[in-house]
Scaffold this active site. Sequence first.
Site, short mmCIF file in Angstrom:
data_model
loop_
_atom_site.label_atom_id
_atom_site.label_comp_id
_atom_site.label_asym_id
_atom_site.label_seq_id
_atom_site.Cartn_x
_atom_site.Cartn_y
_atom_site.Cartn_z
N SER A 89 49.38 -100.59 -19.55
CA SER A 89 50.65 -99.90 -19.81
C SER A 89 51.83 -100.85 -19.87
CB SER A 89 50.90 -98.85 -18.74
OG SER A 89 49.90 -97.87 -18.80
N ASP A 309 50.94 -95.12 -24.91
CA ASP A 309 50.69 -96.56 -24.93
C ASP A 309 49.23 -96.87 -25.29
OD1 ASP A 309 49.95 -95.31 -22.57
OD2 ASP A 309 50.95 -96.74 -21.25
N HIS A 310 48.33 -95.96 -24.89
CA HIS A 310 46.89 -96.14 -25.09
C HIS A 310 46.21 -94.86 -24.66
CE1 HIS A 310 46.77 -96.34 -20.77
NE2 HIS A 310 47.71 -97.28 -20.80
MG MG Z 1 53.02 -95.42 -17.30
ZN ZN Z 2 46.32 -96.58 -16.90
#
Ligand code: MG
Ligand code: ZN
Length: 372
Positions: A89, A309-310
């Site tokens: 992150s 983010d992912h």
């Molecule tokens: Mg976070």
């Molecule tokens: Zn994580």
Amino acid sequence: MSRVPLFLIVFLFFSCDQGQTKKVTNTTLSTTNNTPKKVKNIILLIGDGMGLTQISAGMYSQGNKTSLEEFPVIGLHKSHASNKLVTDSAAGATAFSCGVKTYNGAIGVDKDTMAVETILEKARKQGMKTGLVASSTIVHATPASFYSHNKSRKNYDEIADDLAQSSVDFFVGGGKMFFTERAETRKDLYQSMRSNGYMISDFFESELKDITPDLSKKFGFLTANKDPLPVAQGRDYLPLASEMAIEYLDAVEDKGFFLMIEGSQIDWGGHANNGEYVVSEFVEFDQIIGNVLDFAEKDGQTLVIVTADHETGGLAIQPESTMDSLQYAFTSTYHTGTMIPVFAYGPDAEIFAGIYENTEIFYKMLQAFDFK
Ligand code: MG
Ligand code: ZN
């Protein structure tokens, strides 16, 4: 920078660009003179760990509905970090905040640990207001990447120092202990934050709903000593904090604002391989997205971007599932490398269509703000 001849800046700018961006940049350049800036505010909503399956599960769990259906523009970003295909992150948020691919663990620094100016810092320099709201601690990787520059996400005391010295106008999140119970003998940060113009308080003193921010001061509120609770265990401040942030940031100035709101714990549900945790965190985040859209629709000058983010957990919805009873499977207790959806609404939303690197989100926001 100001001493570099203009033609050189233009040359460098264009020579670094991909075709897609160049086209839009031309449009932006041709409308800069005398045309009012269309995007006044940007609200960036990051659902940490929110891949397409997290969204799908949350949508089905709410009777096949999500606020994300309101978004007219959808893109995909490639989330990889500079040193690992699968990002964390810190690198993920730094790609959005600074526009650089960096290593996992990096907070607002490039792959050589050099500080890079963030979108939030750039906005503040332009006289805009800035805000951060998160359901993690406020010194956690995602929010930290917008105001701090540190070689490691784990240096929480140093990150808290950065926030104390920062120009973030409004923040709400957990992590009181990093300001008041610090490992070393350094002073309680509340005092220095008050001298830096903050109205700062926390859950121990009062409830967020009972506080009225003083618009002549910066505002900070810490919601927990360390990590805030999961929403299923009673955390309830995130929708209120998001609403207060918009009200505060929109009231004070006419130069616009940048606000980042993070649904931090979708990720934590993924790490725990707990489908119900993922979905309950998504459902709250989805409500906030709906509220933000209502504001943006009325306002007309606010660009809303929702992304992650992912993905976390390698979540799959299993064949035996029904809409009322989802059966989950996970392939990992960490993040995965799948592409991540980006949803955009408002002026300049169209530049978020397509497939691009996560760092492009930074450049697209700069373009929307008309920052050079
Ligand atoms: Mg976070
Ligand atoms: Zn994580």
